[in-house]
Design a protein around this motif. Structure first.
Motif, mmCIF file in Angstrom:
data_model
loop_
_atom_site.group_PDB
_atom_site.id
_atom_site.type_symbol
_atom_site.label_atom_id
_atom_site.label_comp_id
_atom_site.label_asym_id
_atom_site.label_seq_id
_atom_site.Cartn_x
_atom_site.Cartn_y
_atom_site.Cartn_z
ATOM 1 N N UNK A 64 0.811 -1.218 0.000
ATOM 2 C CA UNK A 64 0.000 0.000 0.000
ATOM 3 C C UNK A 64 0.844 1.268 0.000
ATOM 4 N N UNK A 65 2.141 1.150 0.272
ATOM 5 C CA UNK A 65 3.026 2.311 0.204
ATOM 6 C C UNK A 65 3.365 2.617 -1.260
ATOM 7 N N UNK A 66 3.721 3.866 -1.557
ATOM 8 C CA UNK A 66 3.925 4.273 -2.961
ATOM 9 C C UNK A 66 5.297 3.913 -3.540
ATOM 10 N N UNK A 67 5.642 2.641 -3.517
ATOM 11 C CA UNK A 67 6.846 2.164 -4.192
ATOM 12 C C UNK A 67 6.593 0.731 -4.644
ATOM 13 N N UNK A 68 7.391 0.269 -5.586
ATOM 14 C CA UNK A 68 7.305 -1.122 -6.030
ATOM 15 C C UNK A 68 8.676 -1.779 -5.834
ATOM 16 N N UNK A 69 8.669 -3.090 -5.885
ATOM 17 C CA UNK A 69 9.894 -3.865 -5.724
ATOM 18 C C UNK A 69 10.073 -4.778 -6.925
ATOM 19 N N UNK A 70 11.309 -4.880 -7.371
ATOM 20 C CA UNK A 70 11.661 -5.820 -8.438
ATOM 21 C C UNK A 70 12.681 -6.778 -7.849
ATOM 22 N N UNK A 71 12.339 -8.047 -7.888
ATOM 23 C CA UNK A 71 13.205 -9.050 -7.296
ATOM 24 C C UNK A 71 12.981 -10.396 -7.978
ATOM 25 N N UNK A 72 13.867 -11.319 -7.691
ATOM 26 C CA UNK A 72 13.791 -12.644 -8.265
ATOM 27 C C UNK A 72 13.929 -13.666 -7.132
ATOM 28 N N UNK A 73 13.471 -14.878 -7.419
ATOM 29 C CA UNK A 73 13.753 -15.961 -6.485
ATOM 30 C C UNK A 73 14.012 -17.253 -7.233
ATOM 31 N N UNK A 74 14.732 -18.134 -6.550
ATOM 32 C CA UNK A 74 14.999 -19.489 -7.034
ATOM 33 C C UNK A 74 14.474 -20.445 -5.973
ATOM 34 N N UNK A 75 13.715 -21.452 -6.407
ATOM 35 C CA UNK A 75 13.260 -22.486 -5.488
ATOM 36 C C UNK A 75 14.466 -23.367 -5.168
ATOM 37 N N UNK A 76 14.793 -23.471 -3.882
ATOM 38 C CA UNK A 76 15.971 -24.233 -3.462
ATOM 39 C C UNK A 76 15.623 -25.597 -2.883
ATOM 40 N N UNK A 77 14.351 -25.773 -2.494
ATOM 41 C CA UNK A 77 13.928 -27.041 -1.910
ATOM 42 C C UNK A 77 12.431 -27.195 -2.115
ATOM 43 N N UNK A 78 11.999 -28.407 -2.426
ATOM 44 C CA UNK A 78 10.580 -28.725 -2.533
ATOM 45 C C UNK A 78 10.252 -29.835 -1.550
ATOM 46 N N UNK A 79 9.186 -29.632 -0.799
ATOM 47 C CA UNK A 79 8.672 -30.654 0.107
ATOM 48 C C UNK A 79 7.210 -30.919 -0.243
ATOM 49 N N UNK A 80 6.921 -30.917 -1.546
ATOM 50 C CA UNK A 80 5.550 -31.021 -2.034
ATOM 51 C C UNK A 80 4.827 -32.197 -1.392
ATOM 52 N N UNK A 81 3.629 -31.995 -0.915
ATOM 53 C CA UNK A 81 2.819 -30.774 -0.924
ATOM 54 C C UNK A 81 2.941 -29.953 0.358
ATOM 55 N N UNK A 82 3.989 -30.218 1.139
ATOM 56 C CA UNK A 82 4.092 -29.590 2.453
ATOM 57 C C UNK A 82 4.903 -28.300 2.481
ATOM 58 N N UNK A 83 5.314 -27.804 1.315
ATOM 59 C CA UNK A 83 5.982 -26.512 1.276
ATOM 60 C C UNK A 83 7.196 -26.496 0.378
ATOM 61 N N UNK A 84 7.882 -25.370 0.396
ATOM 62 C CA UNK A 84 9.098 -25.198 -0.386
ATOM 63 C C UNK A 84 9.894 -24.040 0.187
ATOM 64 N N UNK A 85 11.164 -23.966 -0.194
ATOM 65 C CA UNK A 85 12.051 -22.890 0.239
ATOM 66 C C UNK A 85 12.545 -22.151 -0.994
#
Length: 168
Positions: A64-85
């Protein structure tokens, strides 16, 4: 600890199965459709393996603040269907851990986000405005919980409609 370092623990409780919630969260490219209050644009740059590990995603986000963010991520771990990092870089640098736990007809969702705000504006103002930036994050995550609830309802309605028409 630097003023621009943040540790957020977010807890949601949504009706559904861990598979339904995991399927919604792992498809980052759909975030602008079902969480539009925060996700302006999402592009998958690398698909990763069959479990999603190695998937690289580019994001343009806001609060809601007047700025935006540009970023990236890489999935490092999958525990499907219990989550991921994931590991993030760009305007936000750090690590996020999604954990999903079934609880009857509900799913308890936890997100542990350890992040450094590297956008120059945030880095410069975190010493003074850290509580405001933290409130912005809490606002975004609250929108996420409501948006996920609506997305799960939409998916169930679409599935029920397809079944009623004998299309699946």
């Amino acid at each position: 600890m630097p003023a621009n370092y943040y540790n957020f623990i977010t807890n949601w409780r949504v009706e559904g199965t861990v598979n339904e919630v995991s399927d919604a969260l792992k498809k980052a490219e759909y975030l602008p459709r079902w969480w539009p209050s925060v996700y302006l644009d999402v592009q998958v740059l690398e698909p990763g393996d069959e479990a999603g590990v190695g998937k690289v995603v580019s994001l343009h986000t806001k609060g809601w603040l007047p700025y935006t963010l540009r970023w990236q991520f890489r999935v490092t771990e999958s525990r499907y269907p219990f989550g991921f990092s994931l590991e993030a870089w760009g305007d936000l640098v750090g690590r996020g851990i999604w954990t999903l736990e079934p609880d009857g007809k509900w799913v308890n969702v936890a997100y542990d986000w350890n992040v450094r705000a590297d956008k120059p504006l945030l880095r410069a103002l975190s010493l003074v405005l850290k509580p405001v930036f933290a409130a912005n994050h809490r606002w975004a995550m609250a929108r996420g919980e409501k948006s996920l609830e609506m997305e799960l309802t939409r998916r169930r309605q679409c599935s029920a409609e397809l079944y009623s028409r004998n299309l699946v």
